[in-house]
Design a protein around this motif. Structure first.
Motif, PDB file in Angstrom:
ATOM      1  N   GLY A  18       0.819  -1.210   0.000  1.00 53.82           N
ATOM      2  CA  GLY A  18       0.000   0.000   0.000  1.00 53.82           C
ATOM      3  C   GLY A  18       0.849   1.254   0.000  1.00 53.82           C
ATOM      4  O   GLY A  18       0.521   2.245  -0.665  1.00 53.82           O
ATOM      5  N   ASN A  66       1.024   4.153  -2.935  1.00 51.46           N
ATOM      6  CA  ASN A  66       0.789   5.577  -2.662  1.00 51.46           C
ATOM      7  C   ASN A  66       1.956   6.444  -3.118  1.00 51.46           C
ATOM      8  O   ASN A  66       1.766   7.621  -3.440  1.00 51.46           O
ATOM      9  CB  ASN A  66       0.540   5.782  -1.166  1.00 51.46           C
ATOM     10  N   THR A 102      -2.786  -4.638  -4.848  1.00 52.02           N
ATOM     11  CA  THR A 102      -3.066  -3.505  -3.974  1.00 52.02           C
ATOM     12  C   THR A 102      -3.536  -2.307  -4.784  1.00 52.02           C
ATOM     13  O   THR A 102      -4.529  -1.652  -4.435  1.00 52.02           O
ATOM     14  CB  THR A 102      -1.817  -3.133  -3.160  1.00 52.02           C
ATOM     15  N   SER A 128      -7.507  -0.787  -4.559  1.00 51.95           N
ATOM     16  CA  SER A 128      -7.819   0.580  -4.167  1.00 51.95           C
ATOM     17  C   SER A 128      -8.558   1.325  -5.270  1.00 51.95           C
ATOM     18  O   SER A 128      -9.456   2.123  -4.994  1.00 51.95           O
ATOM     19  CB  SER A 128      -6.533   1.325  -3.794  1.00 51.95           C
ATOM     20  N   ILE A 140      -5.122  10.068  -3.954  1.00 54.80           N
ATOM     21  CA  ILE A 140      -4.489   9.112  -3.052  1.00 54.80           C
ATOM     22  C   ILE A 140      -3.241   9.738  -2.430  1.00 54.80           C
ATOM     23  O   ILE A 140      -2.376  10.250  -3.124  1.00 54.80           O
ATOM     24  CB  ILE A 140      -4.116   7.826  -3.800  1.00 54.80           C
ATOM     25  N   PRO A 164     -10.357   5.766  -0.627  1.00 50.36           N
ATOM     26  CA  PRO A 164      -9.385   4.904  -1.320  1.00 50.36           C
ATOM     27  C   PRO A 164      -8.092   4.711  -0.558  1.00 50.36           C
ATOM     28  O   PRO A 164      -7.448   3.678  -0.687  1.00 50.36           O
ATOM     29  CB  PRO A 164      -9.147   5.638  -2.648  1.00 50.36           C
ATOM     30  N   ALA A 195      -6.823   1.140   0.378  1.00 55.24           N
ATOM     31  CA  ALA A 195      -5.517   0.646  -0.051  1.00 55.24           C
ATOM     32  C   ALA A 195      -4.878  -0.187   1.043  1.00 55.24           C
ATOM     33  O   ALA A 195      -4.233  -1.199   0.786  1.00 55.24           O
ATOM     34  CB  ALA A 195      -4.607   1.807  -0.437  1.00 55.24           C
ATOM     35  N   THR A 232      -7.048  -3.544   1.273  1.00 55.78           N
ATOM     36  CA  THR A 232      -6.791  -4.496   0.212  1.00 55.78           C
ATOM     37  C   THR A 232      -5.362  -5.010   0.249  1.00 55.78           C
ATOM     38  O   THR A 232      -5.101  -6.157  -0.089  1.00 55.78           O
ATOM     39  CB  THR A 232      -7.076  -3.868  -1.164  1.00 55.78           C
TER      40      THR A 232
END
Length: 469
Positions: free
Chosen positions: A92, A96, A147, A151, A234, A396, A400, A403
């Motif tokens: 995650g 990002n 991932t 998201s 995000i 989201p 993230a 997930t």
């Protein structure tokens, strides 16, 4: 219009609490109206997974990766899923930092390498080390891909559309498995006991196409949902912040731990279905047709549960959650009770020497239904798991984390831990019946543990506090 909640205090006055993510935006015009539409982006996301995980699923579904000896593939999958389980904890943060498109692109590269390793081992049988190494690399790449996929897929739809969007994605994703299985069946149609290079070359070409598809997608902050709201940008936190956010997620949503057994079980089942059943008692070309039928049934299972049950607007979300749970639980019982009557007729030692069932045999039609029913169950479970996560949040960044740590097919951290365990058991030569019974028990336990989560955590609407926590 923006969504406004009016709260009345004890003095009778009111204050407006505006939903933080529900600011209205004008939809773009011209070709951008269609390109930036969330359905378009989910369709493109589906085709990315069509070319990568979909083809991988087709290869796995052949039993032993299409090999006569399945031990190398079982070891590679055990290493793959163990690596996936570990890196899923941190994917995650990478998503990002890099953004979903680059994360998807990096994730798809591992599938091409993994397919190439099976082509190599068909030419050089002593190249098992290459297959194992490719499994490790794919474990890292798959954690990144799933991932980013999770998201995006859960952020694009409105609250009422999540089941439909999951079904759209799952349908396209499984078309990859269908195409891959069709290629495998076609190239091995005249071969009942030996493998061919052609299907691996075809698989490799498809996965390489998938590597570049994320470049055609747009950044999520440019997507306007159908209700006029923009998908949240995000955030790009540090690794330390991401781990703290994971801690806060578990602290603020402690009931999510009840979902862990269900996620653990969802990929555990593949070992028995693909290796211990399809790979054990069927010829090469029958495996290809079985895999094709299983992938096709997964499309119908996802559409049935997602569109006709979980997105049924005339029924409250809590009621839909219980309907979905009941249907999946019943399918777990029916599918495994059915399969038990076939599993008890052979052992691992007997399957090594016994006659392999071919598509021309009278008993084939009855046996292929086990693959069809289990494919239907698999897609229903994956769809329900994603929908259940989506029912907990619309953010989201929060999704993230969910997930990356929890979500399915579908493969994420806990699922991968389960898969690693089952593939390791197969590589170690554990009895088929023991693997089958453990699969049955784990899936039943997973659904039972998830029931309190459905009752306590799923509400008819996601509260503002859940979004901003």
């Amino acid at each position: 219009m923006s969504e406004v909640r009016v709260e009345v205090n004890k003095l009778g006055s009111s204050k407006e609490s505006v939903y933080p993510h529900a600011e209205p935006f004008d939809r773009p015009t011209g070709w951008r109206r269609y390109y930036y539409h969330p359905v378009t982006q989910v369709l493109m996301l589906g085709f990315v997974c069509f070319m990568g995980p979909g083809i991988f699923t087709a290869l796995t579904g052949l039993g032993g990766g299409g090999q006569v000896n399945s031990r190398v593939q079982a070891n590679a999958n055990a290493i793959l899923y163990a690596t996936f389980a570990f890196f899923g904890l941190f994917s995650g943060s990478i998503n990002n930092i890099l953004g979903p498109r680059w994360t998807l692109m990096l994730g798809t590269l591992g599938y091409s390498l993994y397919i190439a390793s099976f082509l190599v081992i068909n030419i050089h049988p002593d190249a098992s080390a290459f297959v194992l190494t490719a499994g490790v690399i794919l474990g890292i790449c798959a954690a990144l891909l799933w991932t980013a996929q999770g998201s995006l897929m859960m952020a694009y739809p409105t609250e009422a559309q999540k089941g439909m969007f999951i079904s759209i994605f799952w349908t396209i994703f499984n078309l990859g498995g269908i195409m891959g299985s069709a290629v495998a069946f076609g190239t091995s149609f005249k071969n009942t006991v030996s493998d061919t290079y052609a299907k691996f070359v075809g698989f490799l070409i498809l996965t390489l196409i998938g590597v570049f598809l994320p470049l055609l997608m747009t950044n999520p902050d440019k997507v306007i949902r159908t209700d006029g709201t923009r998908v949240n940008q995000i955030r790009h936190p540090s690794w330390k912040t991401e781990l703290f956010r994971l801690y806060m997620t578990l602290k603020t949503d402690p009931w999510i731990v009840l979902l862990f057994p269900m996620f653990f079980a969802s990929n555990y089942c593949y070992t028995w279905e693909y290796n211990n059943y399809n790979g054990a008692i069927f010829t090469i070309r029958a495996r290809g047709l079985n895999s094709l039928m299983s992938a096709a049934s997964q499309v119908f299972g996802s559409v049935f549960l997602g569109c006709f049950i979980l997105d049924q607007k005339r029924v409250r979300r809590r009621v839909r959650a219980f309907y979905g749970w009941i249907l999946v639980f019943l399918m777990v019982l029916v599918a495994h009770a059915w399969a038990y009557f076939y599993q008890k007729t052979y052992t691992r030692a007997e399957a090594m020497k016994a006659y392999k069932i071919d598509i021309t045999d009278e008993t084939y039609a009855a046996h292929v239904w086990v693959m069809i029913v289990h494919g239907f169950l698999d897609s229903m479970l994956q769809t329900y798991a994603y929908w259940l996560i989506g029912a907990m949040s619309n953010d989201p960044a929060k999704l993230a984390v969910f997930t990356g740590f929890c979500a399915h097919h579908t493969d994420k951290s806990l699922q991968s831990a389960g898969a690693a365990g089952s593939w390791s058991a197969d590589a170690a030569g554990i009895l088929y019946m023991n693997i089958f019974l453990s699969t049955w028990c784990i899936m039943v336990a997973g659904m039972i543990f998830a029931a309190p989560m459905v009752y306590l955590r799923v509400t008819d609407h996601t509260d503002v506090e859940d979004e901003t926590q």
